[in-house]
Scaffold this motif. Sequence first.
Motif, PDB file in Angstrom:
ATOM      1  N   THR A 163      23.973  38.449  41.469  1.00  0.00           N
ATOM      2  CA  THR A 163      24.772  37.495  42.236  1.00  0.00           C
ATOM      3  C   THR A 163      25.493  38.215  43.363  1.00  0.00           C
ATOM      4  O   THR A 163      25.858  39.392  43.245  1.00  0.00           O
ATOM      5  CB  THR A 163      25.825  36.787  41.353  1.00  0.00           C
ATOM      6  OG1 THR A 163      26.727  37.762  40.797  1.00  0.00           O
ATOM      7  CG2 THR A 163      25.170  36.001  40.229  1.00  0.00           C
TER       8      THR A 163
ATOM      9  N   ALA B 260      22.254  37.633  49.008  1.00  0.00           N
ATOM     10  CA  ALA B 260      21.574  37.004  47.868  1.00  0.00           C
ATOM     11  C   ALA B 260      20.114  36.698  48.203  1.00  0.00           C
ATOM     12  O   ALA B 260      19.232  36.839  47.347  1.00  0.00           O
ATOM     13  CB  ALA B 260      22.308  35.733  47.459  1.00  0.00           C
TER      14      ALA B 260
ATOM     15  N   GLN C 171      23.495  33.061  45.084  1.00  0.00           N
ATOM     16  CA  GLN C 171      24.797  33.212  45.714  1.00  0.00           C
ATOM     17  C   GLN C 171      25.869  32.746  44.732  1.00  0.00           C
ATOM     18  O   GLN C 171      25.807  31.631  44.204  1.00  0.00           O
ATOM     19  CB  GLN C 171      24.882  32.396  46.997  1.00  0.00           C
ATOM     20  CG  GLN C 171      26.192  32.590  47.753  1.00  0.00           C
ATOM     21  CD  GLN C 171      26.265  31.742  49.015  1.00  0.00           C
ATOM     22  OE1 GLN C 171      25.426  30.877  49.242  1.00  0.00           O
ATOM     23  NE2 GLN C 171      27.275  31.988  49.831  1.00  0.00           N
TER      24      GLN C 171
END
Length: 198
Positions: free
Chosen positions: A67, A74, A87
């Motif tokens: 993440t 991302a 994300q």
Amino acid sequence: MSDRETIAVYDARAQDYADRFGTDAPGGALRRFMDLLPEGGRVLDLGCGPGHSAAHLAQAGFVVDATDASAGMARLAAAQPGVSARQARFEDLTATALYDGIWANFALLHAPRDQMDGHLAAIATALRLRGVLHIGMKTGDGTARDPIGRRYTYYTPDDLRSRLDRAGFDIVGEETGSDTGLAGTNDPWIILRARLRG
């Protein structure tokens, strides 16, 4: 991380960052982290950047989630083979006993100081029994923006160790040093490997 200026820098410089700091093989800190994990274990790369570490973890046979608060970062991480990336901010970590290890390599230094204990508590909750945390941070005092606009919160080694202890971790490895990053400044850092108490 929710600082818009910091996220904007990473969005704008994502490919530049990837090109500068990509490696063909895992570095020593990543190898030492992997040595503490069970074979084929599940790992979260928290604040993954372009996903180079996540890719090395996947290549080593781990199940890897990644993440990053930057959409640009991302996207690059999601393109790495074997990596599931999305994300998300630090405060979006809500897993319970899901991971054998969490790799937070120079990511949590962007979190406000008053949120750090909460992030460490969420990490402890997300780890399985005796799970391992790698945390890399720049050392110093206070909070400041670097020359390209990223906000950093600095910690003394003693403060960081105390926070990990309160969150239920035992330190099992440590390194210190200094390096030149994206902004061109040479900054001191500390890496701690910590195991969740059983």
